[in-house]
Design a protein around this motif. Structure first.
Motif, short mmCIF file in Angstrom:
data_model
loop_
_atom_site.label_atom_id
_atom_site.label_comp_id
_atom_site.label_asym_id
_atom_site.label_seq_id
_atom_site.Cartn_x
_atom_site.Cartn_y
_atom_site.Cartn_z
N PHE A 89 0.88 -1.17 0.00
CA PHE A 89 0.00 0.00 0.00
C PHE A 89 0.92 1.21 0.00
O PHE A 89 1.34 1.69 1.05
CB PHE A 89 -0.90 0.00 1.23
N LEU A 92 0.41 4.42 2.18
CA LEU A 92 0.26 4.28 3.62
C LEU A 92 1.63 4.11 4.27
O LEU A 92 2.60 3.75 3.61
CB LEU A 92 -0.64 3.08 3.96
N ARG A 99 -0.34 -3.10 10.09
CA ARG A 99 -1.62 -3.22 10.79
C ARG A 99 -2.67 -3.85 9.90
O ARG A 99 -3.51 -4.63 10.35
CB ARG A 99 -2.10 -1.84 11.26
N LEU A 100 -2.63 -3.52 8.60
CA LEU A 100 -3.60 -4.11 7.67
C LEU A 100 -3.41 -5.61 7.58
O LEU A 100 -4.38 -6.36 7.40
CB LEU A 100 -3.46 -3.47 6.28
N TYR A 103 -5.55 -7.29 9.93
CA TYR A 103 -6.94 -6.85 9.89
C TYR A 103 -7.93 -7.98 10.15
O TYR A 103 -8.94 -7.81 10.81
CB TYR A 103 -7.24 -6.21 8.53
N THR B 162 -9.25 1.35 12.79
CA THR B 162 -8.89 0.25 11.90
C THR B 162 -9.81 0.21 10.69
O THR B 162 -9.37 -0.03 9.56
CB THR B 162 -8.98 -1.08 12.68
N LEU B 163 -11.10 0.47 10.93
CA LEU B 163 -12.04 0.46 9.81
C LEU B 163 -11.70 1.57 8.80
O LEU B 163 -11.72 1.35 7.58
CB LEU B 163 -13.47 0.64 10.34
N LEU B 165 -8.77 2.84 8.30
CA LEU B 165 -7.55 2.39 7.61
C LEU B 165 -7.90 1.39 6.52
O LEU B 165 -7.40 1.47 5.39
CB LEU B 165 -6.59 1.76 8.63
N ALA B 166 -8.81 0.46 6.85
CA ALA B 166 -9.20 -0.55 5.86
C ALA B 166 -9.90 0.10 4.67
O ALA B 166 -9.70 -0.31 3.52
CB ALA B 166 -10.13 -1.58 6.51
N ARG B 168 -9.34 3.16 3.53
CA ARG B 168 -8.30 3.81 2.71
C ARG B 168 -7.55 2.76 1.89
O ARG B 168 -7.26 2.95 0.71
CB ARG B 168 -7.31 4.57 3.60
N ALA B 169 -7.26 1.63 2.54
CA ALA B 169 -6.53 0.56 1.85
C ALA B 169 -7.34 0.04 0.68
O ALA B 169 -6.82 -0.15 -0.43
CB ALA B 169 -6.23 -0.57 2.83
N ILE B 182 -9.81 -7.95 3.89
CA ILE B 182 -10.76 -6.84 3.91
C ILE B 182 -11.86 -7.08 2.87
O ILE B 182 -11.56 -7.46 1.74
CB ILE B 182 -10.03 -5.52 3.58
#
Lengths: 236, 293
Positions: A89, A92, A99-100, A103, B162-163, B165-166, B168-169, B182
Motif C-alpha cells: 500500500f 500508507l 496493521r492491515l 486486519y 482500523t475500519l 484504515l481498511a 483507505r486501503a 478486507i
C-alpha cells in the motif's frame, strides 16, 4: 493429513487454459516448492489457491474445501499470500501496512506484540515505521510484504518469488526468517522461487511445472539429484 | 475593512459547504475513479427528509442526526443495489448510472415536495454576532463550525480507526486489501454511506441560505467541482481547502468586481475550473498519476 491438499486444479485466463489439473500438497509444518520456467503456471497456482483467479478443482485446507470461496474468506482461515510485485500500500505508512496485515484477526492486545515481533525480524522496518511505504527500496518492500503476511499469524504462507530483484544478502535474510518461522511456529509454506537451488534447499517437497502440468514431483532431496532438473534448472 | 472581513467569513461558511460536497465527491472518486454526479441531489433529498421531520414537529438536532443516519444507510444501499452491478463496467456506464440517479432524485423530490421553494430553518440564532466592530451572521459561523466538526470527525475516523484504515486501503489497492481479509465491496459501500452523510450535512447547512427546492444543489455541485478540481481530486484535505478558497474568492469577486456582482458568481467557479485544468490539472494538492505504457 496434509495442511493443504490440491487435486485436479484447473485455471484459465479468458480462453487460455494455464493449469491442466495439477495435484500437490503442503504438509503440516512443511515447506513445498513449485518450480518451473516463466509461464509454467506457478503464480497462477498460488493465485488459484487463494481464490484470486477463477479455478476449478479440489482445494482442501486443513481438510476443509476452500475452492470457490472469496479471497478474503480464505485469508481469514489463516492463509497469507505474499503476492508477486509485493502488493505494497504505497501511500500508507509502513506501520499501517503491517496493521492491515492483522486486519482479519480480532484479538485485542495482539497487535502491539506482533508489530514488535516483525520489527524484531526486520529492524529496518522498525526504523521506518512512520515512513510512507512507497518510499522504501525494493528489498524493504519485500520485507514489508513478508511482514504483512506474518501479521496474520498464518498457518500457511504462500510466497511468490520473494527474492525477485533483491540483493543476495537481503534474499538470504528473508529465507532465513521464513525458515525460522516454519520451524518455530510450524507455519506451512508454499514457495514459488526462481532460485531453484535455494528453493530445493529450503523445501521438503518439490513439484516441477511445465506449461500447467506437474512433470516431476517428490522429496526435494531426490529432485536435487534428478539429472533433468540439474541440467535445466541448477546448471551443473 | 468591515465589509472585507464579513465577506471573507461568509465566504468561508459557504466555502466550507462547497468543501464538504467536494470532499464527498473525492471520497467516492478515490475509491472508484468515478465522479458521483448524483452527490448534490442525494444531499438535496436528505435535506427534504430533514424538512419533513421538522415539519412533523421533531426538534432540530434530533431531525439533524436522524437525517444523517438515514443518509448514511441510503448511500450504503445505493452503492449495494445500484452501483455494485456496474462495478466492473466501463467508467462511462457508471457515470450514466449516476446521472440517472441525479434525475430520479430530482424528479422524486419535485413530485413529493413540489418545485416551490421552501424556507429551511437554521439551528443558529438570527441575530448577528458582533466581534470587534464587525457583524457576523450567526448561521455563517455556525455552518462553518458544523462543517469543521464533520471534517474533524472524518479525519479522526480515517486516520485513527482500523475500519478507516481498511477503507483507505481498499480505495488504494483492492487486490492487496482482499489478501488482508478486507471485504472491499463493503468498504466501497461504507464510502458511499459517509459521502452521503457529508452531503446531508452540507444540504442542511446551505438550505437556510439558498432555500430548499429540488434544484438547490445544482449550483453548489458546480462550486464543489471547482473546489475539488482546485484542491485536487486525489486529495481530501485539498478538496476542503479548495472549497474554502472558492467560497472566499467567489464572495470577494462578487463584492469588489463591479461587473460580476452576484449574477455572474457562478461563472467565477467555472473560470476557476478552467484555469486550474489549464495550469495545474492535478490541482494544488493532488498527485499527478503517471501510467507506465
Amino acid at each position: 493429513m496434509a495442511l493443504l491438499e490440491v487435486e485436479g486444479l484447473e485455471a484459465r485466463y479468458g480462453w487460455t487454459k494455464v493449469l491442466h489439473g495439477i495435484r500437490f500438497a503442503v504438509e503440516d509444518g512443511g515447506i513445498t516448492t513449485i518450480l518451473g520456467a516463466n509461464g509454467a503456471g506457478k503464480t497462477t497456482t498460488l493465485r488459484a489457491v487463494c481464490g484470486m483467479v477463477r479455478a476449478t478443482g479440489d482445494v482442501r485446507f486443513d481438510g476443509q474445501r476452500i475452492d470457490g470461496r472469496a479471497t478474503e474468506d480464505i485469508v481469514r482461515l489463516g492463509i497469507a499470500h505474499v503476492p508477486e510485485g509485493r502488493g505494497t500500500f504505497v501511500q500508507l505508512s509502513v506501520e499501517e501496512n503491517l496493521r492491515l496485515g492483522a486486519y482479519a484477526r480480532r484479538e485485542p492486545g495482539a497487535l502491539a506484540r506482533d508489530l514488535a515481533r516483525i520489527y524484531d525480524h526486520f529492524p529496518v522496518l522498525g526504523e521506518r515505521r512512520r515512513q510512507i511505504a512507497g518510499s522504501l527500496s525494493g528489498g524493504e518492500q519485500q520485507m514489508l510484504a513478508v511482514g504483512r503476511a506474518l501479521m496474520l499469524r498464518p498457518r500457511l504462507l504462500l510466497l511468490d518469488e520473494p527474492s525477485l530483484g533483491l540483493a543476495p544478502l537481503v534474499a538470504r535474510e528473508i529465507f532465513r526468517i521464513v525458515r525460522a518461522i516454519n520451524r518455530d511456529e510450524r507455519v506451512g509454506v508454499l514457495l514459488v522461487e526462481q532460485n531453484v537451488a535455494t528453493a530445493l534447499d529450503l523445501a521438503d517437497h518439490a513439484y516441477l511445472l511445465e506449461t500447467g502440468r506437474v512433470v516431476v514431483s517428490g522429496p526435494s532431496a531426490e529432485l536435487r539429484r534428478d539429472d533433468a532438473i540439474r541440467r535445466s534448472y541448477l546448471g551443473y | 475593512m468591515e465589509i472585507f472581513v464579513q465577506q471573507v467569513v461568509s465566504g468561508l461558511a459557504t466555502g466550507g459547504i462547497y468543501g464538504s460536497v467536494a470532499l464527498a465527491l473525492v471520497m467516492i472518486y478515490q475509491a472508484t475513479d468515478v465522479v458521483n454526479f448524483a452527490q448534490g441531489e442525494m444531499a438535496m433529498f436528505s435535506t427534504y427528509l430533514a424538512w419533513s421531520m421538522l415539519n412533523a414537529g421533531v426538534p432540530y438536532w434530533a431531525a439533524f442526526f436522524a437525517t444523517l443516519a438515514v443518509a448514511f444507510v441510503g448511500g450504503l444501499l445505493i452503492e449495494r443495489v445500484v452501483i455494485r452491478p456496474v462495478e466492473n463496467a466501463p467508467v462511462l456506464t457508471v457515470v450514466i448510472v449516476c446521472i440517472g440517479l441525479l434525475v430520479i432524485f430530482n424528479s422524486v423530490a419535485g413530485w413529493l415536495y413540489s418545485y416551490i421553494q421552501k424556507p429551511f430553518p437554521s439551528p443558529f440564532p438570527e441575530k448577528p454576532f458582533k466581534i470587534g466592530d464587525v457583524f457576523f451572521g450567526a448561521h455563517d459561523l455556525g455552518a462553518l463550525g458544523v462543517t469543521l466538526l464533520v471534517l474533524l470527525f472524518l479525519y479522526v475516523f480515517f486516520r485513527y480507526t482500523t475500519l478507516g484504515l481498511a477503507m483507505r486501503a481498499a480505495a488504494q489497492n483492492p487486490v492487496s486489501s482482499r489478501l488482508c481479509g478486507i471485504r472491499v465491496g463493503w468498504m466501497l459501500a461504507l464510502g458511499w454511506g459517509f459521502a452521503a452523510l457529508v452531503g446531508a450535512v452540507a444540504g442542511m447547512m446551505i438550505a437556510p441560505i439558498v432555500f430548499l427546492d429540488p434544484n438547490m444543489m445544482s449550483g453548489i455541485l458546480i462550486y464543489a467541482f471547482a473546489s475539488a478540481t482546485l484542491g485536487g481530486f486525489t486529495s481530501p484535505g485539498g478538496a476542503v481547502l479548495g472549497g474554502l478558497i472558492v467560497g472566499v474568492v467567489e464572495n470577494l469577486v462578487g463584492t469588489y468586481v463591479r461587473f460580476i456582482g452576484t449574477e455572474l458568481k457562478l461563472t467565477v467557479a467555472l473560470a476557476m475550473i478552467l484555469i486550474v485544468l489549464l495550469v495545474r490539472p492535478s490541482g494544488l494538492f493532488g498527485r499527478a498519476t503517471v501510467h507506465r505504457v
